[in-house]
Design an enzyme around this catalytic site. Structure first.
Site, PDB file in Angstrom:
ATOM      1  N   SER A  64      35.758  39.984  72.569  1.00  0.00           N
ATOM      2  CA  SER A  64      34.800  39.222  72.502  1.00  0.00           C
ATOM      3  C   SER A  64      34.451  38.356  73.520  1.00  0.00           C
ATOM      4  CB  SER A  64      35.069  38.413  71.188  1.00  0.00           C
ATOM      5  OG  SER A  64      34.798  39.195  69.826  1.00  0.00           O
ATOM      6  N   LYS A  67      31.265  37.990  74.965  1.00  0.00           N
ATOM      7  CA  LYS A  67      30.299  36.948  74.580  1.00  0.00           C
ATOM      8  C   LYS A  67      30.056  35.905  75.356  1.00  0.00           C
ATOM      9  CE  LYS A  67      30.855  37.940  69.649  1.00  0.00           C
ATOM     10  NZ  LYS A  67      32.080  38.850  69.536  1.00  0.00           N
ATOM     11  N   SER A 124      32.013  33.784  66.600  1.00  0.00           N
ATOM     12  CA  SER A 124      32.205  34.876  67.393  1.00  0.00           C
ATOM     13  C   SER A 124      31.481  36.035  66.640  1.00  0.00           C
ATOM     14  CB  SER A 124      33.758  35.254  67.538  1.00  0.00           C
ATOM     15  OG  SER A 124      33.797  36.235  68.420  1.00  0.00           O
TER      16      SER A 124
END
Length: 382
Positions: A64, A67, A124
């Site tokens: 992640s 992101k 997230s």
């Protein structure tokens, strides 16, 4: 090396004289802390100085941390006016079905774009990422191409994205050094959006979820950025902290748990703040010297820098800094604004620590016929 009186006066009237002949023996720096991670990096935001690293250029699965680039791409679209925080985004079945962490948006419903951004950054949410990608680019694949375009522009040469979420894919990878570049770009380019990264929780659809960055609760200087985890990537964390005028960014990838990534990041940040300090020596556009320009409509040309010049050095060594200018000889008009005309070099105890291009701060056109004849004669007499 030419040391202009102008620069000497600048620092002589400041806290400490930059141009000092006294050179004290530097105290050896302790080694950075041992960090149990596949790869890590600690870098100063303002100077770009790397303070600690291991395998910072190794290709790793970002999970992640992806992101950060997803958000960066969204922020660019906001900045360019292509989208607005109030946009109503229709949730597709693909976004709704996206596995992994989520903010629990529902298929067929419209969600405010700002809520999706917060769901992506704070919770997230993989579902939020896909919804944003489809709204901006039509498909997640096309959005990933935008991400790669920005990565190339930022110099992320060992990075490739195939999705907006960080879900595993053999062609989806980055490095600690590369992910630090987009983190730094985010902080620098989008000060109005970056504060979302320090929000500790977000309530959506009557479900409250908390930011996974434990350092937000433990260290008041930490104000972002992003966690990540997959089985292949391990536990990852990009963290940024600000103390006084010094900002550090740490990247830790491939630790064994949530607590491990938090402790590793905290250790790196503590090391940087304890043993280093950052100073801005010159501001962008500040006149560092005025030099003679020949055959121009004016005789004096101001020289300076296009960007602020910052240095990160061991603590208590500021008085041992020195600087010098190298200026092109016999500068002739015309000269355009921003034209490279030399270099400024900063040293610490005689060792180079930073250099920058010296540029013209103004454009100067050719002078009239009389000015050109006069300067030609003066040049001939030299």
């Amino acid at each position: 090396m030419y040391q202009p009186k102008r620069i000497y006066n600048l620092f002589a009237t400041g806290l400490l004289a930059l141009f000092t002949l006294c050179v004290n023996a530097a105290v050896p720096l302790p080694a950075p802390p041992e960090v149990s991670a596949t790869g890590y990096l600690l870098v100063d935001f303002h100077s770009g100085k790397v303070l600690a690293e291991r395998d910072a250029d190794k290709r790793l699965e970002p999970a992640s941390l992806t992101k950060i680039m997803t958000a960066y791409t969204v922020f660019r679209e906001l900045q360019q006016g292509n989208i607005t925080p109030e946009d109503q985004v229709l949730v597709s079945e693909k976004a709704w079905r996206t596995p992994g962490s989520r903010m629990f948006i529902e298929v067929g419903k419209k969600v405010k774009l700002l809520d999706l951004i917060k769901g992506m950054i704070i919770q997230s949410g993989n579902d939020a990422c896909v919804a944003l990608a489809e709204h901006i680019a039509g498909s997640e694949g096309t959005f990933a191409e935008l991400m790669n375009t920005h990565a190339t522009r930022l110099g992320m040469t060992r990075t490739n994205f195939v999705n907006s979420t960080g879900l595993p894919h053999e062609n989806h990878y980055t490095t600690p050094a590369d992910i630090a570049k987009v983190a730094i770009a985010t902080i620098g380019e989008f000060p109005e959006y970056y504060p979302w990264y320090k929000e500790k929780s977000f309530l959506f659809n009557n479900i409250e979820q908390h930011n996974r960055n434990k350092l937000l609760w433990r260290d008041n200087s930490v104000d972002g950025m992003k966690t990540g985890h997959t089985e292949g990537a391990g536990y990852c964390l990009v963290a940024s902290a600000l103390k006084e005028n010094m900002r550090l960014v740490s990247v830790v990838m491939g630790t064994k748990g949530e607590e491990a990534r938090a402790q590793a990041s905290q250790s790196l940040l503590n090391y940087g703040f304890r043993f280093f300090e950052t100073h801005q020596l010159y501001a962008a556009g500040e006149t560092l010297n005025r030099v003679r320009i020949w055959k121009g409509e004016r005789e004096k040309l101001p020289l300076g820098l296009n960007e602020d010049l910052n240095v990160t050095i061991p603590r208590h060594q500021y008085k041992n800094l020195d600087a010098s200018l190298e200026i092109d000889p016999k500068i002739m008009a015309p000269v355009s604004e921003g034209q490279s005309l030399g270099k400024v070099t900063v040293t610490l105890n005689g060792e180079p620590v930073r250099s920058a291009t010296l540029v013209s701060l103004k454009g100067i056109a050719e002078g009239n016929l009389w000015q050109q004849i006069k300067d030609s004669a003066l040049l001939w007499l030299e």
